[in-house]
Design an enzyme around this catalytic site. Sequence first.
Site, PDB file in Angstrom:
ATOM      1  N   LYS A  95       0.864  -1.192   0.000  1.00 42.78           N
ATOM      2  CA  LYS A  95       0.000   0.000   0.000  1.00 42.78           C
ATOM      3  C   LYS A  95       0.892   1.231   0.000  1.00 42.78           C
ATOM      4  O   LYS A  95       1.766   1.389   0.856  1.00 42.78           O
ATOM      5  CB  LYS A  95      -0.909   0.006   1.242  1.00 42.78           C
ATOM      6  CG  LYS A  95      -1.693   1.325   1.415  1.00 42.78           C
ATOM      7  CD  LYS A  95      -2.662   1.269   2.610  1.00 42.78           C
ATOM      8  CE  LYS A  95      -3.260   2.647   2.902  1.00 42.78           C
ATOM      9  NZ  LYS A  95      -4.158   2.638   4.086  1.00 42.78           N
ATOM     10  N   LYS A 149      -9.990  12.742   8.545  1.00 42.69           N
ATOM     11  CA  LYS A 149      -9.583  12.294   9.878  1.00 42.69           C
ATOM     12  C   LYS A 149      -9.679  13.485  10.830  1.00 42.69           C
ATOM     13  O   LYS A 149      -9.163  14.561  10.539  1.00 42.69           O
ATOM     14  CB  LYS A 149      -8.149  11.759   9.834  1.00 42.69           C
ATOM     15  CG  LYS A 149      -8.036  10.414   9.107  1.00 42.69           C
ATOM     16  CD  LYS A 149      -6.637   9.872   9.103  1.00 42.69           C
ATOM     17  CE  LYS A 149      -6.535   8.573   8.328  1.00 42.69           C
ATOM     18  NZ  LYS A 149      -7.244   7.445   8.953  1.00 42.69           N
ATOM     19  N   ASP A 185      -2.502  10.116   4.030  1.00 41.88           N
ATOM     20  CA  ASP A 185      -3.907   9.739   4.166  1.00 41.88           C
ATOM     21  C   ASP A 185      -4.635  10.756   5.033  1.00 41.88           C
ATOM     22  O   ASP A 185      -4.630  10.668   6.260  1.00 41.88           O
ATOM     23  CB  ASP A 185      -4.008   8.330   4.780  1.00 41.88           C
ATOM     24  CG  ASP A 185      -5.446   7.868   4.926  1.00 41.88           C
ATOM     25  OD1 ASP A 185      -6.352   8.534   4.372  1.00 41.88           O
ATOM     26  OD2 ASP A 185      -5.671   6.823   5.587  1.00 41.88           O
ATOM     27  N   ASP A 209     -12.171   7.220   3.757  1.00 45.33           N
ATOM     28  CA  ASP A 209     -10.970   6.936   4.558  1.00 45.33           C
ATOM     29  C   ASP A 209     -10.575   5.459   4.481  1.00 45.33           C
ATOM     30  O   ASP A 209      -9.510   5.064   4.952  1.00 45.33           O
ATOM     31  CB  ASP A 209     -11.212   7.354   6.011  1.00 45.33           C
ATOM     32  CG  ASP A 209      -9.920   7.499   6.801  1.00 45.33           C
ATOM     33  OD1 ASP A 209      -8.827   7.453   6.183  1.00 45.33           O
ATOM     34  OD2 ASP A 209     -10.000   7.659   8.035  1.00 45.33           O
ATOM     35  N   ARG A 238      -7.609  -0.110   0.635  1.00 47.99           N
ATOM     36  CA  ARG A 238      -8.154  -1.302  -0.037  1.00 47.99           C
ATOM     37  C   ARG A 238      -8.552  -0.986  -1.478  1.00 47.99           C
ATOM     38  O   ARG A 238      -8.537  -1.870  -2.327  1.00 47.99           O
ATOM     39  CB  ARG A 238      -9.330  -1.856   0.777  1.00 47.99           C
ATOM     40  CG  ARG A 238     -10.465  -0.898   0.941  1.00 47.99           C
ATOM     41  CD  ARG A 238     -11.436  -1.321   2.052  1.00 47.99           C
ATOM     42  NE  ARG A 238     -10.905  -1.020   3.384  1.00 47.99           N
ATOM     43  CZ  ARG A 238     -11.547  -1.266   4.521  1.00 47.99           C
ATOM     44  NH1 ARG A 238     -12.739  -1.846   4.504  1.00 47.99           N
ATOM     45  NH2 ARG A 238     -11.010  -0.953   5.679  1.00 47.99           N
TER      46      ARG A 238
HETATM   47  N1  BES Z   1      -4.277   4.336   6.923  1.00 55.56           N
HETATM   48  C1  BES Z   1      -5.396   4.024   7.707  1.00 55.56           C
HETATM   49  C2  BES Z   1      -5.135   2.933   8.734  1.00 55.56           C
HETATM   50  C3  BES Z   1      -4.117   3.224   9.793  1.00 55.56           C
HETATM   51  C4  BES Z   1      -4.540   3.547  11.066  1.00 55.56           C
HETATM   52  C5  BES Z   1      -2.777   3.113   9.562  1.00 55.56           C
HETATM   53  C6  BES Z   1      -3.615   3.774  12.053  1.00 55.56           C
HETATM   54  C7  BES Z   1      -1.847   3.362  10.558  1.00 55.56           C
HETATM   55  C8  BES Z   1      -2.261   3.681  11.808  1.00 55.56           C
HETATM   56  C9  BES Z   1      -6.546   3.563   6.817  1.00 55.56           C
HETATM   57  O1  BES Z   1      -6.582   4.093   5.538  1.00 55.56           O
HETATM   58  C10 BES Z   1      -7.806   3.986   7.477  1.00 55.56           C
HETATM   59  O2  BES Z   1      -8.033   5.162   7.540  1.00 55.56           O
HETATM   60  N2  BES Z   1      -8.583   3.021   7.930  1.00 55.56           N
HETATM   61  C11 BES Z   1      -9.805   3.280   8.571  1.00 55.56           C
HETATM   62  C12 BES Z   1     -10.812   2.362   7.954  1.00 55.56           C
HETATM   63  C13 BES Z   1     -12.217   2.676   8.320  1.00 55.56           C
HETATM   64  C14 BES Z   1     -12.644   3.982   7.698  1.00 55.56           C
HETATM   65  C15 BES Z   1     -13.086   1.548   7.837  1.00 55.56           C
HETATM   66  C16 BES Z   1      -9.634   2.955  10.044  1.00 55.56           C
HETATM   67  O3  BES Z   1      -8.894   2.020  10.375  1.00 55.56           O
HETATM   68  O4  BES Z   1     -10.194   3.669  10.870  1.00 55.56           O
HETATM   69 ZN    ZN Z   2      -4.772   4.717   4.803  1.00 53.23          ZN
HETATM   70 MN    MN Z   3      -7.653   5.954   5.462  1.00 54.51          MN
END
Ligand code: BES
Ligand code: ZN
Ligand code: MN
Length: 493
Positions: free
Chosen positions: A260, A272, A265, A343, A347
Amino acid sequence: MTIQLSDKPLLEWAGDSLAIGLFEDAVELTGELATLDQKFSGVLKELIAEEEFKGKANSTIFSRVNPGSPVRKLILVGLGKPDALQLDTLRRAAAAVARVGKKQKSKVLGFSFPLWNNDPAASAQAIAEGIELALYQDIRFKSEPEEKGSQIETVDLLGFGGQEAAITRANQIVSGVNLARQLVAAPANAVTPLTLAETAQAIANDYGLQVEILEREDCEKLGMGAFLGVSQGSELPPKFIHLTYKPEGTPKKKLAIIGKGVTFDSGGLNIKGAGSGIETMKMDMGGAAATLGAAKAIAQIKPDVEVHFISAVAENMISGHAMHPGDILTASNGKTIEVNNTDAEGRLTLADALVYADKLGLNAIVDLATLTGANVIALGDDIAGLYTPDDAVASQIEKAAETSGEKIWRMPMEEKYFEGLKSGIADMKNTGPRPGGAITAALFLKQFVKETPWAHLDIAGPVWTDKENGYNGAGATGYGVRTLVDWVLGSGE
Ligand code: BES
Ligand code: ZN
Ligand code: MN
């Protein structure tokens, strides 16, 4: 710093600091160590008694030796119980010693460590890795370094004569880990889709790999609507990286490693919020970093395995061009995705990378991604989640992780949870309910691999550490590189 190998008897070694690895509850001195203690007028015994040194794993103590002695200092490091000795125990102990040696401003450091599993090559490699990983320093973004670097010039591994190949291997692997660390630590204004593509290009030039960078138009032609949807809010154009290492002769296996590569992000329009760690989201390309780090190492090691290193790199940003929550995207396998949360972007980028790799006719695909916070909730900061329907690939990865000392835990692929991704309007949504969020993420990815055995590693926790941890200083860990390299090498056996 050079690591040298020597079979010089312990008693004849001369230098700044001599480090001795001792097992727990076996710190009474016998044989060579008893003689060494006599030579230094009992300082070893005194030190052990005074400091109540028990040989617990990673505990270190040190003492100055009589002036005029051929060894200036002694460092003792605990190795834990002898029957619990793992390769990683040696790696961590070596790292602990290297840190003490650095602090003590040692120039010449000697190591007297036991063998793991009667295997001098694996032991020498692990010790060398531990030393080199622990001495890594990143001063790229300081106008003036506050701290002096290590002054260690020479390390002698005593009793490891003839293990030159193991040291070379350690150097190759650590060069890959350190590349990954640098890429993850660099902020999003330094590491962009363009610079990551340039890094891939540089690896290809330096080590003779093939490289292809697909531009936005190329990705459009391939129908990569999921990947492009993520990139569309950014000013920076996406880059799809495909590096290939081909061995001379017929490869024993053909593999792909996919990372990835979200260089930042923000969350997109599902932005966020405060306290979400948005300021740490430069690390969201940790999978791509591990992929490129592994490429750098593999290109030097040259195994009999063909390896494709792939990353769909983009920034997840907001602007008038950004995806709207609710948009429907079509991935390159024709599947439609309702983006109920912008967010959950990783994927989406991986979906098109997986479809692309699945068409290459490979024996296996492994992807690495800082995919979900849910994985961190499940397994904490140090352990990656392993998700795969394939038991054979699972055990290959578990074995590689064990050798490398990178912690991994296999998680269930509970098919029923895919119901959480059902969409009323498209083939699937990109986000399910919060419970089991790392599992639904893995089930989402699975929709995009049809032909090839595949495993997914959620590395959101271990790519980064807030405080010193084993051979990692605070910051980027380069997690994944060592396991990937070991997996590839194991596939060529
Ligand atoms: N990049 C994040 C996941 C992440 C979280 C990486 C903490 C490193 C540290 C990912 O893109 C994300 O934002 N995931 C969300 C998914 C949700 C919206 C279903 C999450 O984990 O909150
Ligand atoms: Zn991410
Ligand atoms: Mn994200």
